[in-house]
Scaffold this active site. Structure first.
Site, PDB file in Angstrom:
ATOM      1  N   ASP A  60      -8.291  -6.656   1.218  1.00 27.78           N
ATOM      2  CA  ASP A  60      -7.416  -6.699   2.387  1.00 27.78           C
ATOM      3  C   ASP A  60      -8.123  -5.976   3.519  1.00 27.78           C
ATOM      4  OD1 ASP A  60      -5.806  -3.944   3.266  1.00 27.78           O
ATOM      5  OD2 ASP A  60      -6.707  -3.856   1.276  1.00 27.78           O
ATOM      6  N   PHE A  83      -3.456   5.972   2.899  1.00 29.84           N
ATOM      7  CA  PHE A  83      -4.468   5.859   3.949  1.00 29.84           C
ATOM      8  C   PHE A  83      -3.881   6.189   5.318  1.00 29.84           C
ATOM      9  CE2 PHE A  83      -6.875   3.559   7.194  1.00 29.84           C
ATOM     10  CZ  PHE A  83      -8.153   4.048   6.945  1.00 29.84           C
ATOM     11  N   ASP A 117       0.859  -1.181   0.000  1.00 34.74           N
ATOM     12  CA  ASP A 117       0.000   0.000   0.000  1.00 34.74           C
ATOM     13  C   ASP A 117       0.896   1.232   0.000  1.00 34.74           C
ATOM     14  OD1 ASP A 117      -1.981   1.849   0.287  1.00 34.74           O
ATOM     15  OD2 ASP A 117      -2.749   1.082   2.179  1.00 34.74           O
ATOM     16  N   SER A 118       0.437   2.306  -0.616  1.00 35.26           N
ATOM     17  CA  SER A 118       1.292   3.478  -0.816  1.00 35.26           C
ATOM     18  C   SER A 118       1.516   4.300   0.440  1.00 35.26           C
ATOM     19  CB  SER A 118       0.675   4.389  -1.879  1.00 35.26           C
ATOM     20  OG  SER A 118      -0.503   4.999  -1.373  1.00 35.26           O
TER      21      SER A 118
END
Length: 379
Positions: free
Chosen positions: A274, A99, A95-96
């Site tokens: 996920d 979030f 994930d980047s």
């Protein structure tokens, strides 16, 4: 080395559910699939052997924000990437960090350049730009890496969602340029997934789907759901996005969710999921089972010597009784966290595996409706 490929194998006649096969340089992934979250390179309280043998995980998730802070890029690069660092041989998605930055609302500052934020560890200041996030994920070495986006909170007004989406699209262009101008680092192919945003506004979501689809990426993600909006609105927007994203690419719904959320969204055409819920809830004594939800802290389980869930084919669910697991939680034993986490993850993987079997058999829609009633039962 080859770009990720997706083979659509079966579709359900009564819904939009589908079964497929993703192929990466670290192995194949049967879809629909649930990805255990290994935020800092480790799925909490679970070993890699348990992930492989008991849980049957096909792919796990790591997080750019956390891995960037600890252990840091120098450690990961010298190790040869996350696969070699944590000894997970199968695919990894990273994930980047978008979030996580979103969740740091008190310390972050969003600009055209990127986002400045304070570390939750020591308060130190950092800057994530689209280019920097691509470079970091190249070093971490995920098979699938995510574009850097801005995630608007649930309930955002249209004006904010409009500006946020425009920024996300400009950042995606920059991510795309940086990704395509930098090489794979460790001898296998990395694949960039763009992220659809647009809050709960259908016109913005369609615009974002069209913008993302035009990249013709190896796969596409839907972000910004399960962030405070009503469940029915999440379903409405997910279904809308699936209708406007290309069918020939895998669709990844980020951060969702409960077992019933997952079954509903599989029925809309989602392939990848996920969520931290199975491990987080497990560590807090909540178990998901084939018969419903159990709070193992409850006194009603004190003398229940039956297996946790004998319908599941894994040792944690069958070897240990409800009474024993309750005792471990009451005693503060660390083993309780492992048993509950492995059980919940094994349940999630069983659930998407059974969904796949039902899709292949042509019975997904009716099975899903019956299953959701059971899953929501409080035992």
């Amino acid at each position: 080395m080859a770009q990720l490929s997706f083979q659509l194998q079966h579709t359900d006649a009564q819904s939009s559910a589908r079964a497929g096969l993703i192929t990466t340089d670290h192995g194949q992934i049967e879809t629909p699939v649930f990805m255990p979250v290994g935020t800092a390179g480790s799925v909490k309280a679970v070993t890699q052997a348990q992930l492989e043998n008991d849980i049957k995980a096909q792919i796990i998730l790591g997080n750019t924000y956390h891995l960037y802070l600890r252990p840091g890029l120098e450690v990961l690069e010298k190790a040869g990437g996350l696969h070699r660092f944590n000894q997970w041989k199968r695919p990894i998605l990273t994930d980047s960090g978008g979030f996580q930055v979103f969740s740091l609302a008190g310390t972050r500052k969003i600009k055209e350049e990127g986002v400045t934020f304070a570390s939750h560890i020591d308060g130190s200041k950092h800057l994530f730009t689209p280019e920097r996030v691509m470079d970091i994920q190249r070093i971490i070495g995920g098979d699938i890496i995510m574009a850097f986006d801005e995630c608007p909170p649930g309930g955002s007004e249209y004006g904010y969602a409009r500006k946020s989406l425009d920024l996300t699209h400009r950042w995606l262009d920059r991510c795309w340029d940086r990704f395509n101008s930098t090489p794979d680092r460790y001898g296998y192919t990395q694949n960039l997934f763009p992220i659809v945003q647009g809050a709960t506004f259908k016109d913005l979501r369609k615009e974002s789907c069209d913008f993302v689809a035009a990249k013709d990426a190896a796969g596409n993600a839907i972000g910004g759901l399960s962030v405070g909006e009503p469940e029915e609105k999440m379903y409405e927007i997910c279904d809308w996005c699936c209708a406007h994203l290309p069918a020939q690419r895998p669709r990844y719904l980020m951060g969702v969710g409960t077992p019933w959320n997952i079954l509903e969204c599989i029925g809309m055409g989602i392939d990848m999921f996920d969520c931290v819920m199975p491990t987080r809830n497990g560590r807090n004594a909540m178990l998901f089972t084939t018969g419903g939800v159990i709070n193992i802290d409850n006194k009603k389980w004190e003398f229940d010597y039956s297996p946790i869930d004998e319908e599941l084919p894994n040792s944690m669910s069958n070897l240990y009784s409800k009474a024993y697991l309750r005792h471990l939680f009451k005693s503060g034993e660390l083993l309780a966290l492992t048993i509950a986490s492995v059980h919940n993850l094994a349940f999630y993987l069983w659930l998407v595996g059974e969904a796949r079997r039902q899709i292949r058999a042509g019975s997904y829609a009716s099975w899903k409706n019956q299953m959701i009633v059971k899953l929501k039962t409080r035992l």
